[in-house]
Structure formats: structure tokens, C-alpha cells
Motif scaffolding. Structure first.
Motif, mmCIF file in Angstrom:
data_model
loop_
_atom_site.group_PDB
_atom_site.id
_atom_site.type_symbol
_atom_site.label_atom_id
_atom_site.label_comp_id
_atom_site.label_asym_id
_atom_site.label_seq_id
_atom_site.Cartn_x
_atom_site.Cartn_y
_atom_site.Cartn_z
ATOM 1 N N GLY A 168 -10.363 -7.536 20.119
ATOM 2 C CA GLY A 168 -9.356 -6.915 19.264
ATOM 3 C C GLY A 168 -8.574 -7.931 18.440
ATOM 4 N N GLY A 169 -8.212 -9.025 19.093
ATOM 5 C CA GLY A 169 -7.447 -10.061 18.399
ATOM 6 C C GLY A 169 -8.247 -10.690 17.272
ATOM 7 N N GLN A 170 -9.517 -10.969 17.570
ATOM 8 C CA GLN A 170 -10.378 -11.565 16.538
ATOM 9 C C GLN A 170 -10.576 -10.584 15.382
ATOM 10 N N GLN A 171 -10.738 -9.303 15.740
ATOM 11 C CA GLN A 171 -10.929 -8.309 14.693
ATOM 12 C C GLN A 171 -9.745 -8.260 13.751
ATOM 13 N N GLN A 172 -8.538 -8.311 14.322
ATOM 14 C CA GLN A 172 -7.394 -8.222 13.430
ATOM 15 C C GLN A 172 -7.220 -9.510 12.626
ATOM 16 N N ARG A 173 -7.654 -10.646 13.184
ATOM 17 C CA ARG A 173 -7.683 -11.869 12.375
ATOM 18 C C ARG A 173 -8.529 -11.639 11.131
ATOM 19 N N ILE A 174 -9.716 -11.037 11.357
ATOM 20 C CA ILE A 174 -10.602 -10.759 10.231
ATOM 21 C C ILE A 174 -9.940 -9.764 9.275
ATOM 22 N N GLY A 175 -9.227 -8.781 9.870
ATOM 23 C CA GLY A 175 -8.506 -7.819 9.041
ATOM 24 C C GLY A 175 -7.511 -8.516 8.113
ATOM 25 N N ALA A 234 -18.818 -11.431 7.353
ATOM 26 C CA ALA A 234 -18.783 -12.011 6.009
ATOM 27 C C ALA A 234 -18.604 -10.913 4.964
ATOM 28 N N GLU A 235 -19.339 -9.829 5.128
ATOM 29 C CA GLU A 235 -19.240 -8.730 4.153
ATOM 30 C C GLU A 235 -17.877 -8.066 4.207
ATOM 31 N N ASN A 236 -17.354 -7.947 5.424
ATOM 32 C CA ASN A 236 -16.033 -7.356 5.569
ATOM 33 C C ASN A 236 -14.967 -8.204 4.885
ATOM 34 N N ILE A 237 -15.032 -9.513 5.136
ATOM 35 C CA ILE A 237 -14.001 -10.380 4.562
ATOM 36 C C ILE A 237 -14.069 -10.343 3.038
ATOM 37 N N ALA A 238 -15.291 -10.411 2.518
ATOM 38 C CA ALA A 238 -15.436 -10.564 1.066
ATOM 39 C C ALA A 238 -15.592 -9.225 0.361
ATOM 40 N N LEU A 239 -14.983 -8.187 0.907
ATOM 41 C CA LEU A 239 -15.172 -6.867 0.306
ATOM 42 C C LEU A 239 -14.453 -6.720 -1.035
ATOM 43 N N VAL A 240 -13.190 -7.123 -1.066
ATOM 44 C CA VAL A 240 -12.465 -6.995 -2.332
ATOM 45 C C VAL A 240 -13.088 -7.898 -3.404
ATOM 46 N N PRO A 241 -13.454 -9.146 -3.072
ATOM 47 C CA PRO A 241 -14.191 -9.944 -4.055
ATOM 48 C C PRO A 241 -15.452 -9.245 -4.556
ATOM 49 N N LYS A 242 -16.115 -8.539 -3.655
ATOM 50 C CA LYS A 242 -17.311 -7.809 -4.081
ATOM 51 C C LYS A 242 -16.938 -6.706 -5.075
ATOM 52 N N ALA A 270 -8.616 -12.245 0.982
ATOM 53 C CA ALA A 270 -9.857 -12.708 0.361
ATOM 54 C C ALA A 270 -9.758 -12.945 -1.140
ATOM 55 N N ALA A 271 -9.156 -12.012 -1.857
ATOM 56 C CA ALA A 271 -9.119 -12.184 -3.309
ATOM 57 C C ALA A 271 -7.845 -12.908 -3.732
ATOM 58 N N PHE A 329 -15.225 -2.444 8.643
ATOM 59 C CA PHE A 329 -16.359 -1.538 8.506
ATOM 60 C C PHE A 329 -17.454 -1.924 9.487
ATOM 61 N N PRO A 330 -17.801 -1.015 10.403
ATOM 62 C CA PRO A 330 -18.710 -1.380 11.490
ATOM 63 C C PRO A 330 -20.132 -1.676 11.017
#
Lengths: 224, 377
Positions: free
Chosen positions: B138-145, B94-102, B151-152, B88-89
Motif C-alpha cells: 500500500g505504501g509503495q502504491q501511494q508513492r507511485i500515486g 511505468a505506464e501508470n507514472i507516465a500517464l499524464v505525459p502520455k 510526472a508532467a 490502473f491495475p
């Protein structure tokens, strides 16, 4: 030069009256847009989800937009009588199209991949709207409000014909007296000013609400 | 863990996307669905988290029928990674990674810690937490993906061509990284791809699909050794079946054990002399303990010959190496796909032990085409 001096004298003598009308004018425009937003944003969201309805809604709001302002006020006056409420109702109607259209566009333009990943992660429909679609569409929606407000300020001027007051009242008074140029200007200048300031202010707000990297940009510029 | 039983998906208008599929997936298994486009692999995957509802049949996760579960809770308990990444742009990393926990109402403190912890898992600096997705490659983004899906801590993760949009080198790196991650975390993965190399490299079992049906299920080795039919064989491609010949397993067996190397404190004129003597245009640079440091080639010498005088000043340290016990087929693929002329081979301690060049590949291909025939009397 004489006109300018006259203008100055007019302001000096009537500043509290001008300010009152300015304030009234602004409130009428703002209320019209505000009420329209309360209806139009949900409608925009709704038709973004049910695209087949969008055609009908857009034809309807487009028709409203084609009615000349004076005619609209006159017709509404027959139903609602004289006064500022009738003007607010007219502004409400005129604001529907820009706000609905921009809300619709904003929501529709949210990347489908984001919707899918939100759904896939287990967001409810409401969460998807609140956490993804609205924040991403917000700047486009704000652009709609901006257009609506600027249109509103100009139409509210005509409202003076049905006794709503506002800066239009000063302009009309100027047209009714001989050599009323200064008085016309006394009404017209603040009106234009209000429209320009509203446009700039909303534009600024719109930029602030752009999704993405704004915060980190600020941090970077602070760092430098 | 995951049981797919007699599952079909029929779209309105009667188009059968998935036709009577049966599959059991064990805990911790890495399953790759593969097939030509429109074969129903993505549809099958989406049936599992009910982004698409099944028309017939049942899917069980840990013995529970997913139809009986709340769809939102079901999805929160399954990780999901898509090809377009879908970060999510407007949210920080941090917010992207922890979205499902949120969504699961974890307290902020715990979410924050989880995001940090995960970022460490892929060796990314915690300073990324406050950045926004469009500041990342792009590579870093997909790592975050991928981290977002972890995350959960869901036991099952669905991935829809997650590395498909990345360039080959980034993709290779990410695949290795992800495979290690998956093994250390013991996640069950359902992975959709159209890239056979990726499937062979990552999967414990490959499910080959065509026209909504499963054609063959088996480990990469099984499938390579015994393709079920002509379709599978064609889909695999002859060169892969050749590469999987059992007598050639690791890179060590085919590498040239005497790579042309130079120590880093040598002078440039020495380097040029060595290139001329050995008739090569680049040299691998090692230190005194024979640990690989980099390489230099003729262009680099030409550019810097007036400014610098010794090898270590101009050598390029960013080079791609392969560990000597790596499977041959992976290396062959890397060389062919990434268009490299050679790959240096190192041991566990990064000592230079050999080199594989395109010429050595020619030998392998030659052997596999003609070598067998000579054995036939």
C-alpha cells in the motif's frame, strides 16, 4: 458397435460434405455473434452511462430471449425468407442479451476511484473509455461473447429447418431415414465438439484479457 | 498562484456545500484543508480542477480564470492524488507514472526516462517499472500515486487524504518523504485531510473549515497558539495545544540522556546481567563509536540463548529512531499513536544520545497541567 462403424463409414464417404457444413455452421454462429457485438457493445457502454435506460434495454432483450428458437426462425422466415441470412439474424437477436448485459456489468464494475483519478488527470471521456474502462471490462465482455457464441452454435442447428444448411441439416436427414442413428450422431458430435472448443477457446481468450499482473507472472515463470 | 474568490457551491436541491470562500495561496505553499466530514473541504479542492463546477465566484490559477480554460487541459496541468490511490491495475508502474505525459503526447522515450527519474526520487528500484500495481504494498502504491501526480511537472498538486488509507508507521514515513520532496521541488500543494496531526506536520498554512465556511486560516503554530474559537480549540484537542508549549521545543530537552545501552560484541549473559542491574527489559545496542545499531529485549534473548552467544547475532536492527532536534510534538504523537514504549534519540551521525520513554511523556503532561499553576502566585 454397428453404429460406430456406420458412423465411420459416413464420415469416410462424406467427409468433404461434413466439413463444408461444419464450416458453414461455424460461420453462421460467428457472424451472428459478430454483428450482435457490433451493436451490443456500444449499447452496453451507453446504458452503463445512462443507467435509467438499462431497465428498458434489458426488458427488451429479455423478451427476445424468451421466444423459442423455432418460433423466432419461423417469424423471421416470413420476413426474410429461407436461408442462412435469416439464421444469422436470429442469432444476432439471441446474442444481444448476453453481450449487452456483460458489457454493462463490466463497465459498471470498474472501480469508481479509477474513473475519478482518470478524470482528475485530464482524460477525455473517450480516453477514459479506451484506456481505462474497456481494458478493465474486456474480460467480462469476452465472457458475454463466449456465452453468446455457445448459444449461437446450438441455435444454428435448428436453422437447418429453414434451409440454412449447417450441421443441423445432417441431423435432420438422420431423423428422416429409418435407422438413422449414425447419421444423427454424425451431425450431433461435430456440433457438440464445436461448442466445447469454442467455449474453451473463448475462455482462454477471456483469461488472457484479464487486467493486471498476467505479464509479470509469465516473466516470473520464465525466470524459474 | 491560486486565488479563490467568493466561491460557493450549491448542489441541486439547494444544499450549500461551500459558502463564499476566499483564499490566496502563494507559490510553493503547502495548504491543508481540514474539518469534520461534510465540511466542504474535498468539494473545495475539486472545484480547483473542476471535477465539480463552481456555482458562484471565480478561481484563478496564475491569474487565469479556470472557467476560461479547457477543462481537460486544466486537469492535465494540475497533479491529482486521491485516497484510494487509483493506480490502473492493467498498466505497469511505468505506464501508470507516465500517464499524464502520455496524454500530453510526449514521445515514449521521454516518458520512460521521466518514470525512471521519478522512481529514483523516492529511492525505488527501477525494476519496479515493469511490475503491476497489485504487486506493491500500500505504501509503495501511494508513492507511485504521488509520482504520477508529479510526472508532467505541474506547479500545483491537489491531494485528497492521500495517506489516509495507510497504516500509521507507513503513513509517517511517507509524510516525511513527501514533505522533503515538496520542499525540494517547490510545488504548491492543496492537501485535504481530516487528521490534525498530519496537517500540523505538513502544512505551511492550515485552513479549518466547518459547514462550507472557513473558520480559521493560519500557520500551525498560529492556530495552536491562538485558536479562533471553541470549535477550533475542540477540533485541535487540548493535548495538542499543550504539546505546543513554547518552552518545550525539541526532543533533546526532555530526553533521558543516559539510555541503557550495550555494545554489540558483548555476550548475552552480560546483557541479561545488565538488564537485571538496571531493571529494564530491553537494551539499545551500539557499536564502539556509540552509533546506534539496534536493540535486544528479554524475549529475544530467551529464544536464542541456546543457539547464539553474542548480542550482535540476535539484535533487531529495524528500529524507529528520532533525531534529537525533532520537534517535541511530532515525537509525542508518534509515541502515543504508534503505541511505542520508547524511542531512541540520535544525533545527525546516528550516535545514541538519549531515549524518550512513555514515562518521560508523563512528566511533560504533568508539567503542563500542574507546572503552570505553581508559577501563578
Amino acid at each position: 458397435m454397428d453404429t460406430l462403424i456406420e458412423l465411420w463409414n459416413y464420415y469416410a464417404q462424406n467427409y468433404s460434405y461434413v466439413w463444408e457444413e461444419f464450416y458453414k455452421h461455424f460461420l453462421m454462429s460467428a457472424y451472428g455473434v459478430l454483428f450482435a457485438a457490433i451493436i451490443a457493445i456500444p449499447v452496453g457502454i451507453f446504458i452503463a452511462r445512462h443507467a435509467h435506460l438499462s431497465k428498458w434495454v434489458f426488458s427488451f432483450t429479455n423478451i427476445i430471449q424468451t421466444i423459442p428458437a423455432l418460433a423466432m426462425l419461423a417469424v423471421l422466415m416470413l420476413v426474410m425468407g429461407l436461408g442462412p441470412n435469416t439464421v444469422i439474424a436470429a442469432l444476432f437477436l439471441y446474442s444481444l442479451l448476453p453481450i449487452i448485459r456483460n458489457t454493462y456489468t463490466g463497465i459498471r464494475n470498474v472501480d469508481q476511484a479509477l474513473i475519478e483519478s482518470g478524470r482528475g488527470m485530464g482524460m477525455t471521456k473517450f480516453q477514459l473509455l479506451r484506456m481505462v474502462e474497456l481494458p478493465l471490462a474486456l474480460s467480462v465482455i469476452m465472457a458475454g461473447l463466449r456465452t453468446a457464441l455457445v448459444i449461437g452454435i446450438s441455435i444454428a442447428t435448428i436453422g437447418a429447418f429453414i434451409g440454412s444448411g449447417g450441421l443441423g441439416a445432417i441431423i435432420i436427414r438422420g431423423t428422416n431415414v429409418t435407422d438413422g442413428t449414425a447419421i444423427i450422431l454424425a451431425g450431433a458430435i461435430p456440433t457438440a465438439l464445436m461448442a466445447v472448443v469454442a467455449d474453451l477457446g473463448m475462455g482462454w481468450l477471456e483469461k488472457r484479457l484479464m487486467p493486471g499482473r498476467k505479464k509479470s507472472n509469465n516473466e516470473q515463470s520464465n525466470a524459474i | 498562484m491560486l486565488k479563490i474568490k467568493n466561491v460557493s457551491k450549491v448542489y441541486e436541491g439547494g444544499k450549500k456545500a461551500v459558502n463564499n470562500i476566499n483564499l490566496h495561496i502563494k507559490k510553493g505553499e503547502f495548504i491543508a484543508f481540514i474539518g469534520p466530514s461534510g465540511c466542504g473541504k474535498t468539494t473545495t479542492m475539486k472545484l480547483i480542477n473542476r471535477l465539480i463546477e463552481t456555482t458562484e465566484g471565480d478561481i484563478y490559477i496564475e491569474g487565469e480564470n479556470i472557467r476560461d480554460k479547457n477543462v481537460v487541459e486544466l486537469r492535465r496541468s494540475i497533479g491529482y492524488v486521491i485516497q484510494q490511490i487509483g493506480l490502473f491495475p492493467h498498466m505497469t508502474i511505468a505506464e501508470n507514472i507516465a500517464l499524464v505525459p502520455k496524454l500530453l503526447n510526449w514521445p515514449l522515450e521521454k516518458r520512460r526516462k521521466r518514470a525512471e527519474e521519478l522512481l529514483k526520487l523516492v529511492n525505488m528500484d527501477p525494476s519496479y517499472l515493469e511490475r503491476y500495481p497489485d504487486e506493491l504494498s500500500g505504501g509503495q502504491q501511494q508513492r507511485i500515486g504521488v509520482l504520477r501526480a508529479l510526472a508532467a511537472d505541474p506547479p500545483l498538486i491537489l491531494m485528497d487524504e492521500p495517506f489516509g488509507a495507510l497504516d500509521p508507521i507507513t503513513r509517517d514515513g511517507l509524510q516525511d518523504e513527501f514533505k522533503n520532496l515538496q520542499q525540494s521541488l517547490g510545488k504548491t500543494i492543496v492537501f485535504v485531510t481530516h487528521d490534525m496531526d498530519e496537517a500540523i506536520k505538513l502544512a505551511d498554512r492550515i485552513v479549518i473549515m466547518r459547514a462550507g465556511e472557513i473558520v480559521q486560516v493560519g500557520s500551525p503554530d498560529d492556530i495552536l497558539r491562538e485558536p479562533a474559537n471553541d470549535f477550533v480549540e475542540e477540533f485541535l484537542g487540548k493535548h495538542r495545544i499543550m504539546e505546543s508549549r513554547p518552552n518545550l521545543q525539541t526532543v533533546k530537552q526532555i530526553m533521558n540522556k543516559n539510555p541503557v545501552s550495550i555494545t554489540e560484541d558483548e555476550s548475552l549473559s552480560q546483557a541479561i546481567k545488565m538488564m537485571r542491574d538496571k531493571k529494564v527489559d530491553s537494551l539499545l545496542v551500539v557499536d564502539n563509536d556509540n552509533i546506534l545499531k539496534g536493540f535486544i529485549d528479554i524475549e529475544m534473548i530467551e529464544e536464542n540463548r541456546k543457539k547464539q552467544s553474542s548480542v550482535y547475532q540476535i539484535m533487531e536492527t529495524n528500529l524507529y529512531t528520532v533525531e534529537q532536534n525533532t520537534l517535541l510534538r511530532d515525537t509525542v504523537r508518534k509515541i502515543l499513536r504508534n503505541g511505542m514504549r520508547y524511542v531512541p534519540i540520535v544525533d545527525e551521525e546516528k550516535h545514541l544520545t538519549g531515549i524518550v520513554t512513555r514515562a518521560s511523556l508523563a512528566n511533560i503532561v504533568y508539567d503542563s497541567i500542574w507546572g503552570d499553576q505553581e508559577l501563578i502566585p
